[in-house]
Motif scaffolding. Structure first.
Motif, mmCIF file in Angstrom:
data_model
loop_
_atom_site.group_PDB
_atom_site.id
_atom_site.type_symbol
_atom_site.label_atom_id
_atom_site.label_comp_id
_atom_site.label_asym_id
_atom_site.label_seq_id
_atom_site.Cartn_x
_atom_site.Cartn_y
_atom_site.Cartn_z
ATOM 1 N N HIS A 401 -9.378 6.657 -8.471
ATOM 2 C CA HIS A 401 -10.207 7.691 -7.838
ATOM 3 C C HIS A 401 -11.035 7.135 -6.684
ATOM 4 C CE1 HIS A 401 -13.024 5.721 -10.587
ATOM 5 N NE2 HIS A 401 -13.999 6.199 -9.830
ATOM 6 N N THR A 402 -11.185 5.816 -6.600
ATOM 7 C CA THR A 402 -11.973 5.224 -5.513
ATOM 8 C C THR A 402 -11.176 5.108 -4.225
ATOM 9 O OG1 THR A 402 -11.375 2.934 -6.060
ATOM 10 C CG2 THR A 402 -13.253 3.879 -7.232
ATOM 11 N N VAL A 403 -9.867 5.226 -4.300
ATOM 12 C CA VAL A 403 -9.003 5.068 -3.125
ATOM 13 C C VAL A 403 -9.075 6.337 -2.285
ATOM 14 C CG1 VAL A 403 -6.648 4.623 -2.332
ATOM 15 C CG2 VAL A 403 -7.494 3.535 -4.435
ATOM 16 N N PRO A 404 -9.314 6.230 -0.979
ATOM 17 C CA PRO A 404 -9.483 7.431 -0.150
ATOM 18 C C PRO A 404 -8.191 8.219 0.007
ATOM 19 C CG PRO A 404 -9.488 5.455 1.210
ATOM 20 C CD PRO A 404 -9.524 4.992 -0.212
ATOM 21 N N THR A 405 -8.343 9.495 0.271
ATOM 22 C CA THR A 405 -7.196 10.358 0.538
ATOM 23 C C THR A 405 -6.446 9.829 1.763
ATOM 24 O OG1 THR A 405 -8.435 12.234 -0.316
ATOM 25 C CG2 THR A 405 -6.488 12.728 1.019
ATOM 26 N N GLY A 406 -5.141 9.821 1.690
ATOM 27 C CA GLY A 406 -4.339 9.303 2.786
ATOM 28 C C GLY A 406 -3.917 7.867 2.586
ATOM 29 N N THR A 407 -4.494 7.194 1.596
ATOM 30 C CA THR A 407 -4.103 5.821 1.257
ATOM 31 C C THR A 407 -3.394 5.851 -0.092
ATOM 32 O OG1 THR A 407 -5.984 4.894 2.444
ATOM 33 C CG2 THR A 407 -4.923 3.484 0.819
ATOM 34 N N ARG A 408 -2.231 5.271 -0.142
ATOM 35 C CA ARG A 408 -1.418 5.313 -1.358
ATOM 36 C C ARG A 408 -1.998 4.381 -2.419
ATOM 37 N NH1 ARG A 408 4.818 3.228 -1.746
ATOM 38 N NH2 ARG A 408 5.360 4.128 -3.794
ATOM 39 N N HIS A 409 -2.024 4.848 -3.649
ATOM 40 C CA HIS A 409 -2.478 4.016 -4.764
ATOM 41 C C HIS A 409 -1.272 3.365 -5.418
ATOM 42 C CE1 HIS A 409 -3.043 3.835 -9.290
ATOM 43 N NE2 HIS A 409 -3.768 2.833 -8.821
ATOM 44 N N LEU A 410 -1.364 2.039 -5.653
ATOM 45 C CA LEU A 410 -0.314 1.291 -6.333
ATOM 46 C C LEU A 410 -0.886 0.649 -7.589
ATOM 47 C CD1 LEU A 410 1.232 -0.584 -3.256
ATOM 48 C CD2 LEU A 410 2.147 1.458 -4.370
ATOM 49 N N ALA A 411 -0.326 0.984 -8.729
ATOM 50 C CA ALA A 411 -0.758 0.360 -9.978
ATOM 51 C C ALA A 411 -0.083 -1.004 -10.111
ATOM 52 C CB ALA A 411 -0.398 1.245 -11.166
ATOM 53 N N PRO A 412 -0.829 -2.048 -10.481
ATOM 54 C CA PRO A 412 -0.230 -3.385 -10.603
ATOM 55 C C PRO A 412 0.912 -3.391 -11.613
ATOM 56 C CG PRO A 412 -2.630 -3.504 -10.697
ATOM 57 C CD PRO A 412 -2.269 -2.056 -10.780
ATOM 58 N N GLY A 413 1.951 -4.173 -11.297
ATOM 59 C CA GLY A 413 3.054 -4.350 -12.234
ATOM 60 C C GLY A 413 4.067 -3.235 -12.254
ATOM 61 N N THR A 414 3.977 -2.302 -11.323
ATOM 62 C CA THR A 414 4.953 -1.212 -11.264
ATOM 63 C C THR A 414 6.034 -1.548 -10.242
ATOM 64 O OG1 THR A 414 3.670 -0.046 -9.582
ATOM 65 C CG2 THR A 414 3.202 0.488 -11.896
ATOM 66 N N PHE A 415 7.134 -0.776 -10.271
ATOM 67 C CA PHE A 415 8.205 -0.982 -9.301
ATOM 68 C C PHE A 415 7.696 -0.723 -7.884
ATOM 69 C CE2 PHE A 415 10.537 -0.425 -13.240
ATOM 70 C CZ PHE A 415 11.559 -1.363 -13.126
ATOM 71 N N ALA A 416 6.834 0.303 -7.725
ATOM 72 C CA ALA A 416 6.289 0.608 -6.400
ATOM 73 C C ALA A 416 5.419 -0.530 -5.894
ATOM 74 C CB ALA A 416 5.493 1.908 -6.461
ATOM 75 N N HIS A 417 4.683 -1.153 -6.793
ATOM 76 C CA HIS A 417 3.834 -2.286 -6.424
ATOM 77 C C HIS A 417 4.670 -3.435 -5.873
ATOM 78 C CE1 HIS A 417 1.944 -6.139 -8.148
ATOM 79 N NE2 HIS A 417 1.254 -5.874 -7.061
ATOM 80 N N TRP A 418 5.732 -3.802 -6.578
ATOM 81 C CA TRP A 418 6.570 -4.908 -6.133
ATOM 82 C C TRP A 418 7.353 -4.554 -4.874
ATOM 83 C CZ3 TRP A 418 5.661 -9.617 -7.310
ATOM 84 C CH2 TRP A 418 5.037 -9.933 -8.518
ATOM 85 N N THR A 419 7.727 -3.293 -4.737
ATOM 86 C CA THR A 419 8.382 -2.872 -3.498
ATOM 87 C C THR A 419 7.451 -3.065 -2.312
ATOM 88 O OG1 THR A 419 9.759 -1.244 -4.645
ATOM 89 C CG2 THR A 419 9.417 -0.907 -2.280
ATOM 90 N N ALA A 420 6.182 -2.664 -2.473
ATOM 91 C CA ALA A 420 5.216 -2.792 -1.380
ATOM 92 C C ALA A 420 4.986 -4.254 -1.024
ATOM 93 C CB ALA A 420 3.907 -2.116 -1.766
ATOM 94 N N LEU A 421 4.879 -5.136 -2.023
ATOM 95 C CA LEU A 421 4.680 -6.551 -1.733
ATOM 96 C C LEU A 421 5.877 -7.159 -1.015
ATOM 97 C CD1 LEU A 421 2.934 -7.968 -4.958
ATOM 98 C CD2 LEU A 421 1.894 -7.355 -2.764
ATOM 99 N N ALA A 422 7.068 -6.661 -1.313
ATOM 100 C CA ALA A 422 8.274 -7.218 -0.697
ATOM 101 C C ALA A 422 8.527 -6.680 0.703
ATOM 102 C CB ALA A 422 9.483 -6.918 -1.584
ATOM 103 N N ARG A 423 8.134 -5.415 0.985
ATOM 104 C CA ARG A 423 8.563 -4.759 2.220
ATOM 105 C C ARG A 423 7.445 -4.577 3.247
ATOM 106 N NH1 ARG A 423 12.877 -1.348 1.320
ATOM 107 N NH2 ARG A 423 13.009 -1.273 3.607
ATOM 108 N N SER A 424 6.168 -4.693 2.844
ATOM 109 C CA SER A 424 5.066 -4.447 3.784
ATOM 110 C C SER A 424 4.885 -5.646 4.710
ATOM 111 C CB SER A 424 3.758 -4.182 3.026
ATOM 112 O OG SER A 424 3.882 -3.041 2.202
ATOM 113 N N THR A 425 4.600 -5.355 5.964
ATOM 114 C CA THR A 425 4.384 -6.429 6.939
ATOM 115 C C THR A 425 3.022 -7.071 6.761
ATOM 116 O OG1 THR A 425 5.874 -5.425 8.543
ATOM 117 C CG2 THR A 425 4.202 -6.939 9.406
ATOM 118 N N TYR A 426 2.009 -6.286 6.397
ATOM 119 C CA TYR A 426 0.639 -6.799 6.327
ATOM 120 C C TYR A 426 0.156 -6.805 4.875
ATOM 121 C CZ TYR A 426 0.802 -5.905 11.333
ATOM 122 O OH TYR A 426 1.154 -5.896 12.653
ATOM 123 N N LEU A 427 -0.412 -7.931 4.457
ATOM 124 C CA LEU A 427 -0.968 -8.104 3.117
ATOM 125 C C LEU A 427 -2.400 -8.602 3.266
ATOM 126 C CD1 LEU A 427 2.030 -10.074 1.528
ATOM 127 C CD2 LEU A 427 1.687 -7.604 1.510
#
Length: 742
Positions: A401-427
């Motif tokens: 609930h602390t994440v602002p609207t327009g910013t995607r929330h990623l729960a740690p340890g999920t498939f979406a989380h690992w996809t973001a770590l693998a494919r995002s240019t900026y960390l």
């Protein structure tokens, strides 16, 4: 006549008796006596009791001629007691600091009840302390005094003698004494609570209940556990002798069945050859005292029925089946976790082979916490300045609930989380990403850190094992090697981190983005923050934010906040950001001028809302001086802290404000107004000039322009002089900061 008689039976507790008695003698409340009953102990308990009796006239050492057991020893102590209230403390347990003062205050506030029930925390040999899981039953809401019929749920609490204070006149009038044998608490606590004319509760941990690895009497294998049958005979005899207590008979019957079942299920209490005899005795007691009427949980119905019928083999078969089912369920869960883990690893390897997404950026802070800190300030500025960017924030679902609207929330340890770590240019992170992270060519990792380092960090901890606590330094350096940029707030941070985190990253000495808010918030916004936190209008709010002590397994409060607010007077409130304030395992009863903000996610909000800061070694002091508000350091344990953790400079010779080496000195600093005097302002200005040279409200913009937009010309942006910066101002308050009571 003393207010309390603290009765301490002692038998084979020589290793713990000093700590027990010291915990009583160190209490801030002094109107008590201690009666130590040496139950003919074969160790040094007797000489220890004599030693304390010689040193302090409030201690009486009573030596019994023969070993009688815990119950009769307590009776002997009661025979010598003269206090208004009786408090029992086992010789291997301790009182928490200020426990007697807290108990006395609650007794006074509730009109001298017959019994006051308070809470405890289990303390393990490792130092870990866990509060009673049923603490919610001690809620102080509702009538201050009541009878057991008004709150029967109190019987669910641990039925021991040492979590209560008893009015001695009530105990003597009723003729209550302890019986001999094991489980002597049972025929004491139940009758006392059932017959008490008034009961009160205290929602505060007062006793540290030591969980000994070995040597606990009730955990030993012995046929003396059969004493439990005699103890329940005494409970039912008490009820039968008082017809007005008949309503408690069904409740006691169910409690008895639960107790028998728990004892029979415990494999380390009953000798194997006596288990059948115990079951027969239990079945006979069940038939003798059977009184239907008390609700029984569905899971216990069959077990209770088999116990009443004496069906021991069926009972054992059922218990064995339940244990087997539990093991199968746990094994199945482990298999599911292993399969899911393998699937996640395979998924991540596949994602690593797919192209990077040039406009994707992933942010995290404080090990997966909510939207906060410098990563949050940078994320907000990225959305403002970088067209077409897609940002995501890694945090636990509870903080989503602390994440602002327009910013995607990623729960740690999920498939979406690992996809973001693998494919995002900026960390971007202020801590470390998952240790399984593989840094790809083309990815940009920005490490923002969590403030200016005073205490030793990184590889500088190699020779400080108490602070390092098993740090994997090889993994730490592998993580450091993934950094492209290291953000620094000042030259001091740059020099420390380039040595403590050696690698080939580029340091950006641009200031601290999380401090931008201190230069971009107006008085009206500050007023709203103060109102949200419950700070009364016209009050002076002190933020108390101590740091963690590496050299302590159990974090203990270093400052008596209740005494502080008494010294300060009614126009002051304290914002307490310190989870350890209540002592092990729980919180004290709330004080109207102490606002617990330990769980507040944004320390920046708390800083903006406060008038001054009290801290010790926390990096918050480096940020707080941006507000140009007073800082007071409470450094009562600086020698121990520096020996265990180490610091990069002597904070006492270059502090951000007035330094107190003890609690009384701190109170004097406030009583005299020294905390906000001219010397305080001079120290603050020098500290700010050294550690906040770039904090002007534009640090996040400088970072985004360099890292995300690739701009190098004209960076860093011009930073105005300290005199020309305008930190957030407090709203005008009539009478705020008035004189402090001495």
């Amino acid at each position: 006549m003393p207010r309390f008689s603290v009765i301490v039976p002692a038998f084979r507790v020589q290793a713990y008796l000093h700590a027990c008695l010291d915990s009583v003698l160190a209490q801030s409340f002094k109107d008590y006596e201690i009666v130590v009953v040496d139950d003919c102990s074969p160790d040094a308990c007797g000489p220890i009791a004599d030693e304390y009796a010689r040193r302090d006239p409030r201690v009486t050492a009573l030596h019994l001629p023969r070993n009688t057991g815990l119950g009769p020893a307590r009776n002997a102590g009661m025979g010598r007691a003269a206090g208004d209230y009786l408090i029992f403390l086992d010789g291997d347990d301790t009182l928490l600091p200020d426990a007697l003062q807290t108990i006395a205050d609650r007794i006074d506030a509730t009109g001298e009840p017959d019994v006051l029930m308070y809470d405890y925390a289990r303390t393990y040999w490792t130092g870990r302390s866990v509060r009673n899981v049923l603490a919610a039953h001690l809620d102080e809401g509702g009538p201050a005094r009541f009878r057991l019929t008004d709150r029967p749920e109190l019987l669910q609490l641990l039925m021991v003698v040492w979590n209560k204070a008893y009015r001695r006149a009530f105990i003597e009038a009723e003729g209550f004494t302890f019986p001999p044998g094991y489980y002597e608490d049972t025929p004491w606590t139940y009758p006392v609570l059932m017959s008490a004319g008034s009961i009160a509760v205290l929602d505060s941990v007062c006793v540290s209940y030591r969980q000994r690895r070995r040597g606990n009497i009730l955990s030993t294998t012995s046929e003396k556990h059969f004493d439990v049958f005699d103890q329940y005979d005494r409970v039912f005899a008490f009820i039968d002798a008082r017809p007005e207590l008949a309503l408690w008979r069904p409740v006691m019957f169910r409690r008895m069945l639960d107790h028998f079942s728990a004892l029979f299920a415990s494999r380390d209490r009953l000798p194997h050859h006596s288990r059948a005899a115990f079951f027969r005795r239990a079945a006979a007691s069940c038939r003798r005292y059977r009184t239907p009427g008390a609700p029984v949980p569905r899971r216990a119905l069959l077990r209770h029925g088999l116990l009443r019928l004496g069906a021991r083999r069926t009972y054992q078969a059922l218990s064995g089946a339940q244990r087997l089912g539990g093991r199968l369920r746990r094994g199945s869960a482990a298999v599911r976790r292993a399969v899911r883990g393998a699937a996640l690893r395979a998924h991540y390897r596949i994602q690593l082979r797919l192209p990077l997404r040039s406009r994707d950026a992933v942010f995290a802070a404080r090990g997966g916490g909510g939207y906060t800190g410098s990563p949050a300030a940078i994320e907000a500025k990225v959305r403002e300045l970088v067209p077409g960017v897609r940002t995501a924030w890694i945090c636990r679902s509870v903080d989503a609930h602390t994440v602002p609207t327009g910013t995607r929330h990623l729960a740690p340890g999920t498939f979406a989380h690992w996809t973001a770590l693998a494919r995002s240019t900026y960390l971007v992170n202020d801590a470390a990403f998952d240790r399984g992270l593989v840094k790809r060519r083309g990815q940009v990792l920005l490490q923002t850190h969590e403030g200016t380092p005073l205490r030793t960090v990184g590889t500088d901890l190699l020779d400080r094992p108490a602070a390092a606590r098993g740090t994997d330094f090889e993994q730490l350096l592998r993580s450091v090697d993934t950094w492209d940029f290291s953000l620094s707030a000042n030259p001091h941070s740059t020099l420390v981190r380039e040595r403590a985190y050696p690698s080939a990253y580029l340091t950006l000495e641009y200031g601290s983005p999380r401090n931008d808010v201190y230069h971009r918030t107006g008085p009206a916004d500050v007023a709203r923050l103060r109102e949200t936190l419950g700070i009364p209008a016209g009050s002076t709010a002190l933020l108390y934010a101590p740091t963690h002590r590496d050299y302590r397994r159990v974090q203990r409060p270093a400052l008596d906040l209740e005494r502080l607010v008494r010294v300060l007077g009614p126009q002051f409130v304290v914002l307490a950001r310190a989870p350890q304030l209540a002592g092990p395992g729980g919180h004290r009863a709330p004080h109207p001028r102490i606002i617990d903000v330990s769980g507040h996610r944004s320390v920046e909000t708390l800083a903006l809302a406060s008038d001054a800061l009290i801290t010790d070694y926390a990096s918050l002091m480096f940020d707080y001086v941006n507000l140009d508000r007073p800082v007071v350091l409470h450094l009562a344990d600086i020698e121990a802290y520096e020996a265990a953790r180490g610091t990069y400079f002597d904070i006492t010779t270059f502090p951000p404000g007035i330094v107190a080496r003890g609690q009384d000195e701190l109170f004097d600093i406030f009583a005299t107004g020294h905390w906000r005097g001219s010397r305080s302002a001079e120290l603050r200005a020098a500290f700010r000039a050294r550690f906040c040279p770039y904090d002007d409200g534009y640090a996040a913009e400088r970072v985004v322009r360099r890292v995300f937009l690739g701009e190098t010309d004209g960076l860093p942006l011009p930073v105005p002089s300290a005199a020309r910066r305008t930190p957030a101002a407090l709203p005008a308050q009539d009478g705020a900061g008035a004189g402090v009571k001495s």
